[in-house]
Design a protein around this motif. Structure first.
Motif, short mmCIF file in Angstrom:
data_model
loop_
_atom_site.label_atom_id
_atom_site.label_comp_id
_atom_site.label_asym_id
_atom_site.label_seq_id
_atom_site.Cartn_x
_atom_site.Cartn_y
_atom_site.Cartn_z
N LYS A 113 0.87 -1.18 0.00
CA LYS A 113 0.00 0.00 0.00
C LYS A 113 0.91 1.23 0.00
O LYS A 113 1.61 1.49 0.98
N TYR A 115 1.15 4.84 0.29
CA TYR A 115 0.51 6.09 0.70
C TYR A 115 1.43 7.29 0.46
O TYR A 115 1.13 8.39 0.93
N HIS A 118 0.00 7.82 -3.24
CA HIS A 118 -1.43 8.11 -3.03
C HIS A 118 -1.67 8.36 -1.54
O HIS A 118 -2.13 7.47 -0.82
N PRO A 119 -1.37 9.58 -1.05
CA PRO A 119 -1.55 9.88 0.38
C PRO A 119 -3.00 9.75 0.82
O PRO A 119 -3.93 9.89 0.01
N LYS A 120 -3.20 9.44 2.11
CA LYS A 120 -4.54 9.41 2.66
C LYS A 120 -5.12 10.83 2.67
O LYS A 120 -4.36 11.82 2.62
N TYR A 124 -1.59 11.69 5.48
CA TYR A 124 -0.68 10.63 5.92
C TYR A 124 0.07 10.03 4.74
O TYR A 124 -0.52 9.72 3.70
N GLN A 125 1.41 9.87 4.91
CA GLN A 125 2.24 9.25 3.89
C GLN A 125 3.13 8.18 4.50
O GLN A 125 3.71 8.38 5.59
#
Length: 244
Positions: A113, A115, A118-120, A124-125
């Protein structure tokens, strides 16, 4: 009493598998870190931190998922009983470490996954991997899942503070605070990019300087006149040293 004793032994043995998987993975990471530092004079890993979920935390998660409580079900439904967080200096280090883990013949990356790409929504990364690790028990071999989170120092700083801000916060968070946290995450990402650019530029300057120093060693100066040493003569010197 006997039944309780047997259950305690089973859950202890069950959690030991995850502890051994963590120990094995941390040893691998330490070896890779030392090898990389030796070969490249650079350490991509700042520090690591491991953790095991408590039995209470495992049961709570199973209840939230509405799953049957059994060791087989727990292993199937919960992949983050064992967790390892790896903190790096730069974003490129994150993907370098992923490839180092992928190249290990006895490890299998089951799930990724990203992140970072594609950060939340909250900003969040991190890069999350589910890694299957072989564990050799006294009577069998088990394949145990470990969740690996790889992030930069800036990402880790933001995530740690975000968790502290909202820990046990049960009410709706004001929109203004959510926006500020997202802006802080964007600032952390911008800092990561700036620091990596500076790191790359300095590394390039160092590399050019070293190349210049090597080139100087192939010249001699006689009466203020500089002469290039012929390649054939350098080769003869190398051959002579080899014969010694």
């Amino acid at each position: 009493m006997e039944q309780f004793k047997r259950f305690k032994e089973e859950i202890t043995r069950f959690l030991m598998m995850y502890k051994f998987a963590l120990d094995s993975l941390e040893t691998k990471i330490e070896i890779l870190k030392e090898e990389f530092h030796f070969l490249h004079d650079y350490n991509p890993i700042e520090h690591t931190k491991s953790r095991l979920k408590s039995p209470e935390s495992i049961l709570n998660k199973m209840n939230r998922k509405g799953c049957d409580i059994s060791f087989v079900s727990i292993r199937d439904k919960i992949k983050d009983i064992a967790g390892l967080r790896i903190t790096c200096s730069f974003v490129s280090d994150i993907y370098r470490i992923r490839e180092m883990l992928r190249s290990q013949s006895d490890l299998t990356i089951l799930e990724t996954k990203d992140y970072i790409e594609h950060p939340k929504p909250n900003g969040y990364q991190s890069l999350h991997l589910i890694v299957e690790v072989p564990v050799y028990m006294s009577d069998r071999q088990e394949k145990v899942c470990v969740e690996v989170q790889i992030r930069t120092i800036a990402m880790d700083f933001w995530a740690s503070l975000e968790h502290k801000i909202f820990y046990k916060y049960n009410e709706a968070v004001p929109l203004r605070l959510l926006q500020e946290l997202k802006e802080a995450a964007d600032s952390a990402a911008a800092l990561d990019k700036q620091m990596e650019r500076l790191h790359n530029e300095i590394a390039e300057i160092k590399e050019n300087h070293e190349a210049s120093e090597i080139a100087k060693t192939k010249r001699i100066i006689i009466k203020d006149q500089e002469y290039q040493i012929p390649a054939a003569l350098l080769e003869m010197i190398d051959i002579g040293q080899g014969n010694d």
